[in-house]
Design a protein around this motif. Sequence first.
Motif, PDB file in Angstrom:
ATOM      1  N   TYR A  83       0.838  -1.198   0.000  1.00 50.53           N
ATOM      2  CA  TYR A  83       0.000   0.000   0.000  1.00 50.53           C
ATOM      3  C   TYR A  83       0.877   1.254   0.000  1.00 50.53           C
ATOM      4  O   TYR A  83       1.972   1.253   0.575  1.00 50.53           O
ATOM      5  CB  TYR A  83      -0.919   0.021   1.226  1.00 50.53           C
ATOM      6  N   PRO A  84       0.413   2.314  -0.636  1.00 52.26           N
ATOM      7  CA  PRO A  84       1.197   3.558  -0.647  1.00 52.26           C
ATOM      8  C   PRO A  84       1.417   4.084   0.770  1.00 52.26           C
ATOM      9  O   PRO A  84       0.592   3.881   1.660  1.00 52.26           O
ATOM     10  CB  PRO A  84       0.317   4.523  -1.459  1.00 52.26           C
ATOM     11  N   MET A  88       3.489   9.194  -0.011  1.00 49.93           N
ATOM     12  CA  MET A  88       3.041   9.062  -1.403  1.00 49.93           C
ATOM     13  C   MET A  88       1.700   9.758  -1.617  1.00 49.93           C
ATOM     14  O   MET A  88       1.481  10.411  -2.646  1.00 49.93           O
ATOM     15  CB  MET A  88       2.938   7.582  -1.782  1.00 49.93           C
ATOM     16  N   TYR A  89       0.798   9.613  -0.633  1.00 47.37           N
ATOM     17  CA  TYR A  89      -0.493  10.300  -0.754  1.00 47.37           C
ATOM     18  C   TYR A  89      -0.314  11.812  -0.695  1.00 47.37           C
ATOM     19  O   TYR A  89      -1.020  12.565  -1.372  1.00 47.37           O
ATOM     20  CB  TYR A  89      -1.453   9.832   0.341  1.00 47.37           C
ATOM     21  N   ASP A  90       0.645  12.269   0.106  1.00 47.89           N
ATOM     22  CA  ASP A  90       0.881  13.709   0.250  1.00 47.89           C
ATOM     23  C   ASP A  90       1.614  14.304  -0.948  1.00 47.89           C
ATOM     24  O   ASP A  90       1.263  15.393  -1.426  1.00 47.89           O
ATOM     25  CB  ASP A  90       1.710  13.987   1.515  1.00 47.89           C
ATOM     26  N   ASN A  91       2.621  13.577  -1.448  1.00 48.86           N
ATOM     27  CA  ASN A  91       3.503  14.139  -2.475  1.00 48.86           C
ATOM     28  C   ASN A  91       3.313  13.555  -3.872  1.00 48.86           C
ATOM     29  O   ASN A  91       3.947  14.010  -4.829  1.00 48.86           O
ATOM     30  CB  ASN A  91       4.966  13.957  -2.059  1.00 48.86           C
ATOM     31  N   GLY A  92       2.450  12.546  -3.983  1.00 51.19           N
ATOM     32  CA  GLY A  92       2.244  11.919  -5.285  1.00 51.19           C
ATOM     33  C   GLY A  92       3.324  10.904  -5.609  1.00 51.19           C
ATOM     34  O   GLY A  92       4.296  10.734  -4.864  1.00 51.19           O
ATOM     35  N   THR A 204      -7.508  -0.969  -6.156  1.00 50.54           N
ATOM     36  CA  THR A 204      -7.783  -1.650  -4.889  1.00 50.54           C
ATOM     37  C   THR A 204      -6.746  -1.308  -3.816  1.00 50.54           C
ATOM     38  O   THR A 204      -7.102  -0.945  -2.702  1.00 50.54           O
ATOM     39  CB  THR A 204      -7.818  -3.181  -5.105  1.00 50.54           C
ATOM     40  N   SER A 205      -5.468  -1.422  -4.159  1.00 51.67           N
ATOM     41  CA  SER A 205      -4.421  -1.127  -3.174  1.00 51.67           C
ATOM     42  C   SER A 205      -4.129   0.365  -3.026  1.00 51.67           C
ATOM     43  O   SER A 205      -4.025   0.865  -1.907  1.00 51.67           O
ATOM     44  CB  SER A 205      -3.135  -1.886  -3.519  1.00 51.67           C
ATOM     45  N   LYS A 207      -6.033   2.948  -3.711  1.00 49.09           N
ATOM     46  CA  LYS A 207      -7.228   3.780  -3.521  1.00 49.09           C
ATOM     47  C   LYS A 207      -7.193   4.920  -4.541  1.00 49.09           C
ATOM     48  O   LYS A 207      -7.227   4.649  -5.734  1.00 49.09           O
ATOM     49  CB  LYS A 207      -7.334   4.277  -2.080  1.00 49.09           C
ATOM     50  N   ILE A 208      -7.095   6.175  -4.087  1.00 45.60           N
ATOM     51  CA  ILE A 208      -6.907   7.304  -5.008  1.00 45.60           C
ATOM     52  C   ILE A 208      -5.551   7.914  -4.681  1.00 45.60           C
ATOM     53  O   ILE A 208      -5.323   8.386  -3.568  1.00 45.60           O
ATOM     54  CB  ILE A 208      -8.024   8.351  -4.870  1.00 45.60           C
ATOM     55  N   LEU A 209      -4.645   7.880  -5.656  1.00 41.43           N
ATOM     56  CA  LEU A 209      -3.258   8.256  -5.417  1.00 41.43           C
ATOM     57  C   LEU A 209      -2.792   9.280  -6.456  1.00 41.43           C
ATOM     58  O   LEU A 209      -2.805   9.001  -7.659  1.00 41.43           O
ATOM     59  CB  LEU A 209      -2.387   6.994  -5.496  1.00 41.43           C
ATOM     60  N   PRO A 210      -2.383  10.470  -6.016  1.00 40.27           N
ATOM     61  CA  PRO A 210      -1.949  11.505  -6.965  1.00 40.27           C
ATOM     62  C   PRO A 210      -0.639  11.136  -7.678  1.00 40.27           C
ATOM     63  O   PRO A 210       0.202  10.415  -7.119  1.00 40.27           O
ATOM     64  CB  PRO A 210      -1.727  12.740  -6.075  1.00 40.27           C
ATOM     65  N   ILE A 211      -0.495  11.632  -8.888  1.00 38.60           N
ATOM     66  CA  ILE A 211       0.736  11.469  -9.666  1.00 38.60           C
ATOM     67  C   ILE A 211       1.447  12.822  -9.722  1.00 38.60           C
ATOM     68  O   ILE A 211       0.821  13.834 -10.027  1.00 38.60           O
ATOM     69  CB  ILE A 211       0.412  10.992 -11.104  1.00 38.60           C
TER      70      ILE A 211
END
Length: 243
Positions: A83-84, A88-92, A204-205, A207-211
Amino acid sequence: MKDKVVYEVLRVIDGKPLFLEDHLERMKNSFDLINEEFLLKNDEIKEKIKNLINKENKLCGNIKITYSITEKNLDIFFIKHSYPTDEMYDNGVKVILYFGERENPNAKIVNDNFRSGVNKEIENNNAYEAILIDRNGFITEGSRSNIFMIKNNVILTSPTKAVLPGVTRKKVLELANQLNLKVEEQEYNYKKINELDGMFISGTSPKILPIYLVNDVKLDEKNSIILKLMKAYDDSINKYLND
């Protein structure tokens, strides 16, 4: 004849399989797309998953459901997950472009050759994911996820016919509608990525993850629409788990 294996991967949170009904619906759709009869009973699958969670005593993780068409064999088991991180969720995350297409994008069928080729490129480039580009230069999906783009406050995604209709993708579309955000399905050329306001992965793993980076193109990982959807998706998970 080479065996076809239909599969689903779902996430377990607090001992509960997330959005299980949607995963089983998509599994049935994969059978339909290859003209095979779906002989499995949803209640049986749900019971097997429940027993597996209790037996393994795992409250968190990913479960894979596989069905061999030739052997008519159902198998359900926990698989290694990644999982991220919060960072990763904060900075993409960084992703790469991969020029290739799935044989049947709408169906979730095991294809080890395609998977290994993409994985090698992801690893060689120290990337999180690869965005697939079709023969016409259009963005389709991620190698193990769906891809969304933001341009002029509009959410763009590839036409459903060209991608795996992911469970998380479906939730994103539903949430966008609830938030009164405009969504358009359109073919988008990879050469115009630099014109986008943002991009994100759904799956699934992750979720919603910024690039934040596609090859060498920098994107805004703090795009307001992406942040709204991330919050709404986490809220929907909590609601599902508490129902």
